[in-house]
Scaffold this active site. Structure first.
Site, PDB file in Angstrom:
ATOM      1  N   HIS A 275      60.726  62.913   7.986  1.00  0.00           N
ATOM      2  CA  HIS A 275      59.954  61.922   8.755  1.00  0.00           C
ATOM      3  C   HIS A 275      59.724  62.401  10.195  1.00  0.00           C
ATOM      4  O   HIS A 275      58.584  62.475  10.661  1.00  0.00           O
ATOM      5  CB  HIS A 275      60.716  60.588   8.748  1.00  0.00           C
ATOM      6  CG  HIS A 275      60.028  59.486   9.488  1.00  0.00           C
ATOM      7  ND1 HIS A 275      59.246  58.540   8.861  1.00  0.00           N
ATOM      8  CD2 HIS A 275      59.977  59.177  10.805  1.00  0.00           C
ATOM      9  CE1 HIS A 275      58.750  57.706   9.762  1.00  0.00           C
ATOM     10  NE2 HIS A 275      59.187  58.063  10.964  1.00  0.00           N
ATOM     11  N   GLU A 276      60.807  62.746  10.868  1.00  0.00           N
ATOM     12  CA  GLU A 276      60.663  63.193  12.264  1.00  0.00           C
ATOM     13  C   GLU A 276      59.882  64.515  12.309  1.00  0.00           C
ATOM     14  O   GLU A 276      59.140  64.770  13.256  1.00  0.00           O
ATOM     15  CB  GLU A 276      62.031  63.345  12.938  1.00  0.00           C
ATOM     16  CG  GLU A 276      62.872  62.052  13.012  1.00  0.00           C
ATOM     17  CD  GLU A 276      62.155  60.844  13.609  1.00  0.00           C
ATOM     18  OE1 GLU A 276      61.269  61.028  14.466  1.00  0.00           O
ATOM     19  OE2 GLU A 276      62.463  59.704  13.185  1.00  0.00           O
TER      20      GLU A 276
ATOM     21  N   HIS B  34      56.308  63.664  12.630  1.00  0.00           N
ATOM     22  CA  HIS B  34      55.988  63.298  14.023  1.00  0.00           C
ATOM     23  C   HIS B  34      55.870  64.565  14.876  1.00  0.00           C
ATOM     24  O   HIS B  34      54.963  64.696  15.693  1.00  0.00           O
ATOM     25  CB  HIS B  34      57.100  62.425  14.614  1.00  0.00           C
ATOM     26  CG  HIS B  34      57.048  60.977  14.196  1.00  0.00           C
ATOM     27  ND1 HIS B  34      55.949  60.184  14.381  1.00  0.00           N
ATOM     28  CD2 HIS B  34      57.993  60.171  13.630  1.00  0.00           C
ATOM     29  CE1 HIS B  34      56.208  58.942  13.940  1.00  0.00           C
ATOM     30  NE2 HIS B  34      57.434  58.926  13.479  1.00  0.00           N
TER      31      HIS B  34
ATOM     32  N   GLU C 285      52.703  57.379  13.188  1.00  0.00           N
ATOM     33  CA  GLU C 285      53.517  57.046  12.013  1.00  0.00           C
ATOM     34  C   GLU C 285      52.832  57.492  10.719  1.00  0.00           C
ATOM     35  O   GLU C 285      53.503  57.772   9.732  1.00  0.00           O
ATOM     36  CB  GLU C 285      53.790  55.532  12.027  1.00  0.00           C
ATOM     37  CG  GLU C 285      54.869  55.059  11.088  1.00  0.00           C
ATOM     38  CD  GLU C 285      56.287  55.486  11.487  1.00  0.00           C
ATOM     39  OE1 GLU C 285      56.485  56.073  12.576  1.00  0.00           O
ATOM     40  OE2 GLU C 285      57.197  55.239  10.679  1.00  0.00           O
TER      41      GLU C 285
HETATM   42 CO    CO Z   1      58.452  57.142  12.743  1.00  0.00          CO
END
Ligand code: CO
Length: 495
Positions: free
Chosen positions: A259-260, A263, A289
């Site tokens: 997830h990160e 980003h 996101e």
């Molecule tokens: Co996030």
């Protein structure tokens, strides 16, 4: 000459803000216990300097001049326009208001910690009531059309309105609810294999290899450990990720790392030459996101991704996984079930968690409900949408920190991100005919190149809506998320 001066001022503001980011990052990672005593003061001094520059007469003057300048390029015009909008917004708040808000936030944060420790929402009511009052006041200061909540959402997702978000959650209610009900009625896949002992060092190395595979540039960034995983950036050439490792729960590291990573790839894909300028910044939290969720869910929980990686994982943890087949692993990591905690939720029921918070925030801001009744409202909503009985405030209304930070209007961007992600991923698959085969072979380069071209490189040059239309040919449409969910989970659950 004027544009150069404008750039110089914006660069200075960026320098200060990135310095604040370094201090914040350090506070979450390496700061020794006693270092905290001066840290808030150091950050607040820098924040004051940045605010002073952002609201300076010098900046106002140069922006006014540039507004009339016919020689500017399209990107320069956009930078001036967006900077002027920011300037006007900053000028709306008096120093008294900013200080009042920051004091209320630190009080609320302490109260939230204490209330969680005591597992008692009552202790949080006075501080949270103050936060809500300030947010209501903030909406009035910012100004809005139709609903005060629009003003608050605009801070995180420029241009978003409750009409659009209401309509997305109407789809969640009417279309996603019946589908998840069908899933709940099925036999559950087993995911116990994830909750065995997974050695710290081996987990960390596996995560680092995944980040490299996704295309994260370790010469322009790094990963460290923190209590709560996050991504921050000190510029395109220095993007920081954090993860956490729980030796008894492999999910924790795995999903937060991917997830990160998503980003971080976005931050590394922005334009270096637009340093400090709006066209060098991420569009919105929803689009940010969308990148993390695309990597985490559409890619990271897919069959193709694990065809590339499951064998390696089995070799690293034979004691845990040698008896788990590929099919069993894939089904296990995609278990859908009702839960109390948003951050532990699967990719489908996640949106009920967001919808509940969104409905509550909207009503709090319009004044149709009050903070003192939140616990009952929360628990009733969880019973209604997820059919769970919340028995602990800590696992219920006290679970998220966002409200203590004054982050009203933030939650909807999480769902927006997933819906954008599904639509973008669908288009990427159409545009790159061999994408699936490439991913199965562990090659994620085409996907990243597509995202760089369609989303990352533009910064704020386009709005979220424009980027979506340009990349996918149409406005955000819940259909793509629903189609994705139905195709994937019908197969897993044999529906
Ligand atoms: Co996030």
């Amino acid at each position: 000459m004027s544009y150069k001066l404008f750039q110089e001022i914006k660069h200075k503001i960026a320098d200060i803000n990135y310095a604040i980011a370094v201090l914040n990052w350090d506070q979450e990672t390496y700061i020794p216990k006693n270092g905290n005593s001066r840290r808030a003061q150091q950050i607040s001094t820098l924040a004051g300097m940045a605010h002073k520059l952002s609201t300076s007469k010098k900046l106002a003057k140069v922006l006014k001049k540039l507004k009339q300048d016919a020689r500017l390029s399209l990107t320069e015009i956009k930078n001036v326009k967006l900077a002027l909008k920011d300037y006007k917004k900053s000028k709306k708040f008096t120093t008294e208001f900013v200080m009042k808000e920051s004091k209320a936030i630190s009080t609320a944060f302490q109260a939230w910690i204490a209330a969680r420790e005591a597992d008692n929402f009552e202790l949080y009511i006075p501080a949270l009531t103050e936060i809500v009052n300030i947010q209501r006041e903030k909406a009035e200061i910012l100004g809005y059309k139709e609903h005060p909540y629009n003003a608050l959402m605009d801070q995180f997702e420029p241009g978003a309105t409750i009409n659009e978000i209401d309509s997305l959650f109407k789809d969640v209610k009417e279309k996603l609810t019946p589908f998840t009900q069908e899933i709940f009625a099925c036999e559950k896949p087993d995911n116990k294999f994830m909750f065995q002992h997974y050695e710290h060092k081996k987990q960390w190395d596996f995560g680092m290899n995944i980040l490299a595979q996704l295309g994260f540039d370790f010469d322009s960034g790094r990963q460290d450990l923190s209590e709560h995983p996050f991504t921050t950036s000190f510029g395109v050439k220095d993007v920081r990720l954090t993860t956490r490792v729980n030796e008894e729960n492999f999910y924790d590291m795995l999903w937060s790392c991917i997830h990160e990573g998503g980003h971080g790839l976005y931050e590394q894909g922005l334009k270096e030459e637009e340093y400090g300028m709006p066209c060098g910044e991420a569009i919105s939290l929803g689009i940010h996101e969308s990148q993390s969720r695309l990597y985490e869910n559409n890619l990271g929980r897919s069959k193709a991704f694990w065809k590339a990686n499951y064998k390696k994982l089995q070799e690293i943890f034979p004691e845990n996984l040698s008896n788990t087949s590929f099919e069993a692993y894939y089904k296990g990591i995609n278990l859908v079930e009702p839960s109390f905690i948003r951050t532990d939720a699967d990719e489908l029921t996640y949106h009920f968690h967001i919808m509940i918070r969104y409905e509550i925030e909207k009503k709090l801001i319009e004044g149709s409900i009050e903070v003192k009744d939140l616990k009952t409202i929360w628990n009733d909503a969880y019973k209604k949408y997820l059919n769970v009985d919340v028995t602990s405030d800590k696992e219920g209304v006290l679970q998220d920190v966002h409200w203590a930070h004054g982050g009203f209007g933030y939650f909807p961007t999480y769902s927006l991100g997933s819906f954008y992600a599904a639509q973008l991923f669908n288009k990427a698959k159409q545009d790159i005919p061999n994408l699936e085969a490439e991913i199965e072979a562990g090659n994620m380069d085409s996907l990243l190149a597509w995202l760089r071209e369609k989303v990352h490189k533009h910064g704020k040059y386009f709005t979220a809506k424009e980027v979506c239309e340009k990349a996918t040919g149409e406005a955000l449409n819940f259909k793509y998320f629903l189609d994705y969910a139905k195709a994937k989970y019908s197969e897993i659950y044999g529906l």
